[in-house]
Design a protein around this motif. Structure first.
Motif, PDB file in Angstrom:
ATOM      1  N   ILE A 145      -1.784  -7.199  -9.801  1.00 17.68           N
ATOM      2  CA  ILE A 145      -1.271  -6.376  -8.692  1.00 17.68           C
ATOM      3  C   ILE A 145      -0.330  -7.220  -7.829  1.00 17.68           C
ATOM      4  O   ILE A 145       0.718  -6.741  -7.375  1.00 17.68           O
ATOM      5  CB  ILE A 145      -2.432  -5.782  -7.851  1.00 17.68           C
ATOM      6  CG1 ILE A 145      -3.380  -4.984  -8.742  1.00 17.68           C
ATOM      7  CG2 ILE A 145      -1.887  -4.907  -6.733  1.00 17.68           C
ATOM      8  CD1 ILE A 145      -4.634  -4.476  -8.040  1.00 17.68           C
ATOM      9  N   ALA A 146      -0.680  -8.489  -7.644  1.00 16.10           N
ATOM     10  CA  ALA A 146       0.190  -9.379  -6.843  1.00 16.10           C
ATOM     11  C   ALA A 146       1.550  -9.544  -7.516  1.00 16.10           C
ATOM     12  O   ALA A 146       2.590  -9.639  -6.848  1.00 16.10           O
ATOM     13  CB  ALA A 146      -0.491 -10.731  -6.646  1.00 16.10           C
ATOM     14  N   LEU A 147       1.538  -9.568  -8.842  1.00 20.61           N
ATOM     15  CA  LEU A 147       2.789  -9.684  -9.599  1.00 20.61           C
ATOM     16  C   LEU A 147       3.641  -8.428  -9.398  1.00 20.61           C
ATOM     17  O   LEU A 147       4.855  -8.512  -9.157  1.00 20.61           O
ATOM     18  CB  LEU A 147       2.426  -9.846 -11.077  1.00 20.61           C
ATOM     19  CG  LEU A 147       3.369 -10.549 -12.019  1.00 20.61           C
ATOM     20  CD1 LEU A 147       3.750 -11.930 -11.518  1.00 20.61           C
ATOM     21  CD2 LEU A 147       2.706 -10.683 -13.397  1.00 20.61           C
ATOM     22  N   ALA A 148       2.995  -7.276  -9.452  1.00 17.85           N
ATOM     23  CA  ALA A 148       3.717  -6.013  -9.213  1.00 17.85           C
ATOM     24  C   ALA A 148       4.241  -5.983  -7.778  1.00 17.85           C
ATOM     25  O   ALA A 148       5.339  -5.481  -7.512  1.00 17.85           O
ATOM     26  CB  ALA A 148       2.791  -4.829  -9.474  1.00 17.85           C
ATOM     27  N   ALA A 149       3.486  -6.551  -6.845  1.00 26.09           N
ATOM     28  CA  ALA A 149       3.909  -6.581  -5.434  1.00 26.09           C
ATOM     29  C   ALA A 149       5.133  -7.478  -5.283  1.00 26.09           C
ATOM     30  O   ALA A 149       6.097  -7.146  -4.582  1.00 26.09           O
ATOM     31  CB  ALA A 149       2.768  -7.077  -4.556  1.00 26.09           C
ATOM     32  N   LYS A 150       5.125  -8.600  -5.970  1.00 22.54           N
ATOM     33  CA  LYS A 150       6.265  -9.537  -5.897  1.00 22.54           C
ATOM     34  C   LYS A 150       7.525  -8.839  -6.409  1.00 22.54           C
ATOM     35  O   LYS A 150       8.590  -8.910  -5.796  1.00 22.54           O
ATOM     36  CB  LYS A 150       5.942 -10.766  -6.758  1.00 22.54           C
ATOM     37  CG  LYS A 150       6.989 -11.834  -6.762  1.00 22.54           C
ATOM     38  CD  LYS A 150       6.839 -12.683  -5.539  1.00 22.54           C
ATOM     39  CE  LYS A 150       7.737 -13.898  -5.541  1.00 22.54           C
ATOM     40  NZ  LYS A 150       7.585 -14.622  -4.275  1.00 22.54           N
ATOM     41  N   GLU A 151       7.382  -8.166  -7.537  1.00 24.89           N
ATOM     42  CA  GLU A 151       8.522  -7.472  -8.146  1.00 24.89           C
ATOM     43  C   GLU A 151       9.095  -6.427  -7.181  1.00 24.89           C
ATOM     44  O   GLU A 151      10.312  -6.270  -7.069  1.00 24.89           O
ATOM     45  CB  GLU A 151       8.044  -6.805  -9.443  1.00 24.89           C
ATOM     46  CG  GLU A 151       9.109  -6.028 -10.167  1.00 24.89           C
ATOM     47  CD  GLU A 151       8.494  -5.066 -11.174  1.00 24.89           C
ATOM     48  OE1 GLU A 151       9.039  -4.990 -12.279  1.00 24.89           O
ATOM     49  OE2 GLU A 151       7.500  -4.396 -10.861  1.00 24.89           O
ATOM     50  N   SER A 171      -4.719   0.737 -12.934  1.00 22.71           N
ATOM     51  CA  SER A 171      -3.431   0.660 -13.626  1.00 22.71           C
ATOM     52  C   SER A 171      -2.322   1.455 -12.930  1.00 22.71           C
ATOM     53  O   SER A 171      -1.170   1.406 -13.359  1.00 22.71           O
ATOM     54  CB  SER A 171      -3.584   1.107 -15.080  1.00 22.71           C
ATOM     55  OG  SER A 171      -4.352   2.283 -15.118  1.00 22.71           O
ATOM     56  N   ALA A 172      -2.649   2.164 -11.843  1.00 22.73           N
ATOM     57  CA  ALA A 172      -1.607   2.894 -11.089  1.00 22.73           C
ATOM     58  C   ALA A 172      -0.958   1.998 -10.021  1.00 22.73           C
ATOM     59  O   ALA A 172      -0.031   2.439  -9.331  1.00 22.73           O
ATOM     60  CB  ALA A 172      -2.204   4.137 -10.435  1.00 22.73           C
ATOM     61  N   ALA A 173      -1.418   0.765  -9.914  1.00 22.73           N
ATOM     62  CA  ALA A 173      -0.940  -0.088  -8.810  1.00 22.73           C
ATOM     63  C   ALA A 173       0.586  -0.268  -8.840  1.00 22.73           C
ATOM     64  O   ALA A 173       1.252  -0.198  -7.801  1.00 22.73           O
ATOM     65  CB  ALA A 173      -1.639  -1.439  -8.852  1.00 22.73           C
ATOM     66  N   ARG A 174       1.155  -0.464 -10.026  1.00 18.02           N
ATOM     67  CA  ARG A 174       2.604  -0.685 -10.078  1.00 18.02           C
ATOM     68  C   ARG A 174       3.365   0.600  -9.750  1.00 18.02           C
ATOM     69  O   ARG A 174       4.407   0.565  -9.103  1.00 18.02           O
ATOM     70  CB  ARG A 174       2.997  -1.215 -11.459  1.00 18.02           C
ATOM     71  CG  ARG A 174       4.432  -1.684 -11.501  1.00 18.02           C
ATOM     72  CD  ARG A 174       4.713  -2.412 -12.800  1.00 18.02           C
ATOM     73  NE  ARG A 174       6.097  -2.869 -12.859  1.00 18.02           N
ATOM     74  CZ  ARG A 174       6.848  -2.752 -13.938  1.00 18.02           C
ATOM     75  NH1 ARG A 174       6.383  -2.190 -15.030  1.00 18.02           N
ATOM     76  NH2 ARG A 174       8.077  -3.201 -13.931  1.00 18.02           N
ATOM     77  N   LYS A 175       2.824   1.711 -10.201  1.00 17.01           N
ATOM     78  CA  LYS A 175       3.464   3.019  -9.974  1.00 17.01           C
ATOM     79  C   LYS A 175       3.641   3.301  -8.471  1.00 17.01           C
ATOM     80  O   LYS A 175       4.639   3.869  -8.057  1.00 17.01           O
ATOM     81  CB  LYS A 175       2.598   4.100 -10.647  1.00 17.01           C
ATOM     82  CG  LYS A 175       2.919   5.531 -10.308  1.00 17.01           C
ATOM     83  CD  LYS A 175       4.090   6.043 -11.129  1.00 17.01           C
ATOM     84  CE  LYS A 175       4.372   7.519 -10.908  1.00 17.01           C
ATOM     85  NZ  LYS A 175       4.861   7.829  -9.586  1.00 17.01           N
ATOM     86  N   ILE A 176       2.641   2.879  -7.672  1.00 13.75           N
ATOM     87  CA  ILE A 176       2.699   3.236  -6.241  1.00 13.75           C
ATOM     88  C   ILE A 176       3.247   2.085  -5.383  1.00 13.75           C
ATOM     89  O   ILE A 176       3.366   2.211  -4.167  1.00 13.75           O
ATOM     90  CB  ILE A 176       1.306   3.662  -5.704  1.00 13.75           C
ATOM     91  CG1 ILE A 176       0.218   2.642  -6.042  1.00 13.75           C
ATOM     92  CG2 ILE A 176       0.884   5.001  -6.273  1.00 13.75           C
ATOM     93  CD1 ILE A 176      -0.172   1.765  -4.950  1.00 13.75           C
ATOM     94  N   MET A 177       3.582   0.963  -6.021  1.00 17.33           N
ATOM     95  CA  MET A 177       3.893  -0.236  -5.240  1.00 17.33           C
ATOM     96  C   MET A 177       5.067  -0.071  -4.263  1.00 17.33           C
ATOM     97  O   MET A 177       5.066  -0.675  -3.189  1.00 17.33           O
ATOM     98  CB  MET A 177       4.136  -1.423  -6.194  1.00 17.33           C
ATOM     99  CG  MET A 177       4.099  -2.768  -5.524  1.00 17.33           C
ATOM    100  SD  MET A 177       2.612  -3.038  -4.509  1.00 17.33           S
ATOM    101  CE  MET A 177       1.427  -3.593  -5.730  1.00 17.33           C
ATOM    102  N   ASN A 178       6.047   0.759  -4.612  1.00 14.23           N
ATOM    103  CA  ASN A 178       7.186   0.913  -3.693  1.00 14.23           C
ATOM    104  C   ASN A 178       6.793   1.595  -2.377  1.00 14.23           C
ATOM    105  O   ASN A 178       7.531   1.527  -1.400  1.00 14.23           O
ATOM    106  CB  ASN A 178       8.336   1.675  -4.356  1.00 14.23           C
ATOM    107  CG  ASN A 178       9.063   0.774  -5.344  1.00 14.23           C
ATOM    108  OD1 ASN A 178       9.156  -0.448  -5.128  1.00 14.23           O
ATOM    109  ND2 ASN A 178       9.549   1.347  -6.436  1.00 14.23           N
TER     110      ASN A 178
END
Ligand code: RUB
Length: 301
Positions: free
Chosen positions: A211-217, A177-184
């Protein structure tokens, strides 16, 4: 290892990942056929078909194994004796495994060119294709960091982390669940695949699509790496890729009475969330899988 032991190890994930399941499953079938006590060709063919059906059903989302079993099935149609059948099965299995191994090596070579100095690469679950690419990049002197998710509920991310640390790649683990937090901070999200459908959806470990969705964002580049043996010709013929449902106890061993737990092993990442696919034929769009699938397998249903 006996056939039943292989089945048990695949079921409990001691043998895991699409490529490993295909290779070990087919080797188990070959061993079984070579040691079979069948008295005539009809008996042996029935044995091969029964064993193949068992193998194909242990992990339903694994076309690399199913495609291999289909080749075995086609090869024995011309057998006229038990000896013939044994040779055909053994030859087909050996050829298929060799092709998978060559494909993997090619994927590592092609994929490593997409790893740049200074990159931080995020991965999810454990994929021999992804680990191979990262190890190759490191061997070639690329300096980059890796981040692995834990991959709940069975923590396959730990297998990845161990292999990367052993390869001396600077690696950090995060909870899923930390994937979006670190995505930048991520330059590339790279994951393996269990299956690719004719319309370019990539099936991989549960959580990949999130995670792919967070990466797209975050406008982070996303790619998958897999052999064309994972392209599923049944989807060309209209079948839905089956998604394996795993035991609820993997999520919670002693849940409160009355609670239902849903535990799918994989999810679908749509083509618009995957920038490119690395296969042994090169870098392609996931939607091109359909053409390769048709050329390689034809419609098998
Ligand atoms: C493994 C998984 C891997 C793919 C690709 O799931 O989702 O990403 O299988 O691996 P599980 P590879 O642990 O449930 O088998 O590149 O090795 O085929």
């Amino acid at each position: 290892m006996t056939f039943d032991e292989t089945i048990a190890k695949i079921k409990n994930l001691e043998i895991q990942s699409g490529t490993n399941v295909a290779i070990e499953g087919l080797k188990a079938l070959e061993r079984e056929v070579m040691q079979s006590k069948a008295k005539n060709i009809d008996e042996l063919i029935k044995e091969i078909k029964d064993k193949s059906t068992r193998l194909a059903s242990i992990r339903s989302t694994e076309p690399a194994l199913r495609n291999g079993l289909k080749l075995v099935d086609a090869s024995i149609s011309s057998a006229s004796s038990t000896r013939d059948a044994r040779e055909l099965v053994s030859g087909t299995v050996k050829k298929y495994i060799t092709e998978i191994e060559h494909a993997e090596e090619r994927i590592w070579e092609i994929g490593e060119r997409r790893i740049m100095d200074g990159y931080t690469v995020l991965t999810h679950c454990h994929s021999t294709a992804v680990v191979g690419i990262l190890k190759k990049a490191s061997e070639n002197g690329k300096e980059f960091k890796a981040i692995c998710t834990e991959t709940r509920p069975l923590f396959q991310g730990r297998i990845t982390a161990r292999e990367l640390v052993e390869a001396k790649i600077p690696t950090t683990m995060i909870v899923d669940s930390a994937a979006r937090k670190i995505m930048n901070d991520i330059d590339l999200f790279m994951f393996g695949a269990d299956a690719v459908t004719s319309d370019g959806f990539v099936v991989n470990k549960i959580g990949t699509s999130l995670i792919a969705l967070a990466a797209k964002e975050a406008r982070t580049m996303t790619c998958t790496a897999c052999e064309t043996f994972k392209f599923d010709p049944d989807t060309l013929a209209g079948e839905w890729e089956p998604i394996e449902k795993r035991d609820p106890s993997e999520v919670w061993e002693s849940p409160p009475k009355g609670l239902s737990i849903y535990n799918p092993a994989f999810d679908f990442t749509p083509p618009e969330l995957v920038d490119f696919l690395i296969c042994e034929e090169g870098i392609i769009n996931t939607e091109e899988a359909s053409r390769i699938m048709r050329e390689k397998w034809g419609m098998t249903k």
